[in-house]
Design an enzyme around this catalytic site. Sequence first.
Site, mmCIF file in Angstrom:
data_model
loop_
_atom_site.group_PDB
_atom_site.id
_atom_site.type_symbol
_atom_site.label_atom_id
_atom_site.label_comp_id
_atom_site.label_asym_id
_atom_site.label_seq_id
_atom_site.Cartn_x
_atom_site.Cartn_y
_atom_site.Cartn_z
ATOM 1 N N ARG A 1 38.688 41.431 23.664
ATOM 2 C CA ARG A 1 37.460 42.147 23.266
ATOM 3 C C ARG A 1 37.558 42.650 21.821
ATOM 4 O O ARG A 1 37.121 43.751 21.497
ATOM 5 C CB ARG A 1 37.175 43.335 24.195
ATOM 6 C CG ARG A 1 36.950 42.997 25.666
ATOM 7 C CD ARG A 1 35.712 42.144 25.890
ATOM 8 N NE ARG A 1 35.393 42.020 27.311
ATOM 9 C CZ ARG A 1 35.878 41.076 28.112
ATOM 10 N NH1 ARG A 1 36.709 40.159 27.633
ATOM 11 N NH2 ARG A 1 35.515 41.028 29.381
ATOM 12 N N GLU B 1 34.650 49.893 25.277
ATOM 13 C CA GLU B 1 34.389 48.529 24.817
ATOM 14 C C GLU B 1 33.203 48.492 23.838
ATOM 15 O O GLU B 1 33.300 47.835 22.799
ATOM 16 C CB GLU B 1 34.122 47.639 26.048
ATOM 17 C CG GLU B 1 34.191 46.168 25.762
ATOM 18 C CD GLU B 1 33.922 45.301 26.989
ATOM 19 O OE1 GLU B 1 34.800 45.215 27.857
ATOM 20 O OE2 GLU B 1 32.839 44.702 27.055
ATOM 21 N N SER C 1 30.963 46.274 31.168
ATOM 22 C CA SER C 1 32.166 47.118 31.255
ATOM 23 C C SER C 1 32.133 48.136 30.130
ATOM 24 O O SER C 1 31.990 47.764 28.961
ATOM 25 C CB SER C 1 33.429 46.275 31.086
ATOM 26 O OG SER C 1 33.554 45.360 32.129
HETATM 27 N N1 EPU Z 1 38.022 47.602 41.105
HETATM 28 C C1 EPU Z 1 37.981 48.690 41.935
HETATM 29 N N2 EPU Z 1 36.916 49.527 41.883
HETATM 30 C C2 EPU Z 1 35.872 49.314 41.044
HETATM 31 C C3 EPU Z 1 35.895 48.214 40.182
HETATM 32 C C4 EPU Z 1 36.987 47.368 40.222
HETATM 33 O O1 EPU Z 1 38.914 48.913 42.714
HETATM 34 O O2 EPU Z 1 34.933 50.118 41.063
HETATM 35 C C5 EPU Z 1 39.138 46.646 41.174
HETATM 36 C C6 EPU Z 1 38.671 45.340 41.796
HETATM 37 O O3 EPU Z 1 38.783 45.374 43.190
HETATM 38 C C7 EPU Z 1 39.585 44.337 41.194
HETATM 39 C C8 EPU Z 1 39.877 44.909 39.816
HETATM 40 O O4 EPU Z 1 39.547 46.292 39.862
HETATM 41 O O5 EPU Z 1 40.782 44.266 41.896
HETATM 42 C C9 EPU Z 1 39.141 44.206 38.686
HETATM 43 O O6 EPU Z 1 37.727 44.275 38.887
HETATM 44 P P1 EPU Z 1 36.750 43.062 38.487
HETATM 45 O O7 EPU Z 1 37.238 41.792 39.052
HETATM 46 O O8 EPU Z 1 35.359 43.490 38.808
HETATM 47 O O9 EPU Z 1 36.907 42.870 36.931
HETATM 48 P P2 EPU Z 1 37.131 43.923 35.766
HETATM 49 O O10 EPU Z 1 38.544 43.847 35.329
HETATM 50 O O11 EPU Z 1 36.600 45.253 36.143
HETATM 51 C C10 EPU Z 1 36.722 42.262 33.772
HETATM 52 C C11 EPU Z 1 35.880 42.255 32.529
HETATM 53 C C12 EPU Z 1 34.455 41.857 32.865
HETATM 54 C C13 EPU Z 1 34.488 40.470 33.467
HETATM 55 C C14 EPU Z 1 35.381 40.498 34.721
HETATM 56 C C15 EPU Z 1 35.598 39.122 35.299
HETATM 57 C C16 EPU Z 1 36.822 43.878 30.994
HETATM 58 C C17 EPU Z 1 36.696 45.237 30.382
HETATM 59 N N3 EPU Z 1 35.899 43.572 31.905
HETATM 60 O O12 EPU Z 1 36.211 43.291 34.609
HETATM 61 O O13 EPU Z 1 33.732 41.806 31.645
HETATM 62 O O14 EPU Z 1 33.195 40.033 33.819
HETATM 63 O O15 EPU Z 1 36.692 40.997 34.389
HETATM 64 O O16 EPU Z 1 36.386 38.368 34.434
HETATM 65 O O17 EPU Z 1 37.722 43.130 30.638
HETATM 66 C C18 EPU Z 1 32.391 43.114 30.188
HETATM 67 O O18 EPU Z 1 33.318 43.016 29.371
HETATM 68 O O19 EPU Z 1 31.322 43.737 29.922
HETATM 69 C C19 EPU Z 1 32.572 42.544 31.511
HETATM 70 C C20 EPU Z 1 31.675 42.705 32.499
#
Ligand code: EPU
Length: 342
Positions: A168, A338, A242
Site C-alpha cells: 500500500r 491506509e 480498509s
Molecule cells: N478478521 C476478523 N474480524 C474482522 C475482520 C477480519 O477476525 O472484523 C480476520 C478474518 O477472519 C481473517 C483476517 O482477519 O482471518 C483477514 O481478514 P480479510 O480476509 O477480510 O482481509 P484483510 O486482511 O482484513 C486485506 C486487504 C483488503 C483486501 C483483502 C483481501 C489490507 C489493509 N486490506 O484485508 O484490501 O481486499 O485483504 O486480499 O491489506 C483495502 O485495502 O481497502 C482492502 C479492502
Amino acid sequence: MTHSLPVQYNFSLRDLNTFGVQASAHAYLPVTSVDTLQDVKRDTDLVAMPRLVLGGGSNILLTRDFPGLVLHVGIKGIEIVDEDADATYVRAAAGENWHQFVQWTLAHGLGGLENLSLIPGSVGAAPIQNIGAYGIEIKDLFHSLTLFDFETGEQTTLNKAECMFGYRDSVFKHRLRDRAVVLDVTFALPKQWQPNLRYADVTNELAARSITQPTAQDISAAVIAIRTRKLPDPAVIGNAGSFFKNPVVTTAQRDALLQRYPQMVNYAQPDGSVKLAAGWLIDQCGWKGKTAGAAGVYENQALVLVNRGGASGAEIAQLAAAIQADVAQRFDVQLEPEPIFL
Ligand code: EPU
C-alpha cells in the site's frame, strides 16, 4: 484573479470522496488532458496554491476544508498499445474507473487483473498505494506510467523500479506527493495466464459455485461476490475500504503475542517478517459494529470505518485514534492508516 481555466471557487468535495464527508476546496479544477496541467503550471496564482490531486476519492479522509487547488483527474481512454511473446500491454488513462477498466481487460480476453475486481477508485490512483487484494498487487502486472511533474513542467515515464512499490505504498506517497499527476498507466498482461488461487476465500467461493477450472472471468465473479459480502458499497454507506494497513511485526513479536493470544491471525512474509490481521486485532478489542457519533466500524469487517450519515472527517479521525489507542494498549501494535489524511 481571472483565469481562462474553468476554476470553481469554494467548491464542495462531498460527492468526490467515498466517505461522503463535507469539506470545501478553495479552488477546484477538472483535468481532462495534460494541457490543463500545463496551463496551471503557467498560471502564477494557481501554481502557488497547495495542491491536491484527486481521483476517485476512495483513499482520502477530508478532516478540514482544503485551502488550495484540487485537481480532479478525469482523463479517459483505454487501448492495447503493444504485444510481444510474453504479454499484451494495455494503457489506461488516469481518469478511468478501476473496476470498469478491469472488466474491459477481461472482456478483451486479457487475464491478470481479475483478483482486483471491484476495488473502488480510478486507474490513476491505483499505483499511488499499489492497490492489492486476494494475492495480487498492481505492481505484479505494472509496466510503466506517465506523469506530469509540476516541478519541471514535463511529462515523464516511470518504470516499476522507479515507482518504489511497497505494501500500500509507492514513491507517490513520499517524494512525488502532490508534485506529480499520473496521466496514464500501462499494464503487462501475461500471455500465459495462470489463475491466482492463493486465498482460501477465493477457492471456497469457486468451490461453492462448483467451478474446478476457473477462467479469469470466473475469478472476477467470485471476487465480486466476496467483496460485496464483506465490504460496504460506498454508494450506499460512506467508507474508504480498509482503514488501516495490516501491521508488520517481527517473528519475536508474533511469538510473544501468540503466547497470550493463541488464536491470533498472522501471515509469514517472504522477507521473514509477519503480517497481522488488523481487522482481527480491532475485532478483539470489541469495536466491530460500534458507533461513535455518526462514525462507525462496519458490522462485517472491523477494518472498515464507515460514515453512518452526516459524519465529519474529524469525527472519523477521532474514532480511528480511539481504535489505534486500544489496539496499542492491548497488543502493543501501532496501526497505520491506509487513506491519506487531509
Ligand atoms: N478478521 C476478523 N474480524 C474482522 C475482520 C477480519 O477476525 O472484523 C480476520 C478474518 O477472519 C481473517 C483476517 O482477519 O482471518 C483477514 O481478514 P480479510 O480476509 O477480510 O482481509 P484483510 O486482511 O482484513 C486485506 C486487504 C483488503 C483486501 C483483502 C483481501 C489490507 C489493509 N486490506 O484485508 O484490501 O481486499 O485483504 O486480499 O491489506 C483495502 O485495502 O481497502 C482492502 C479492502
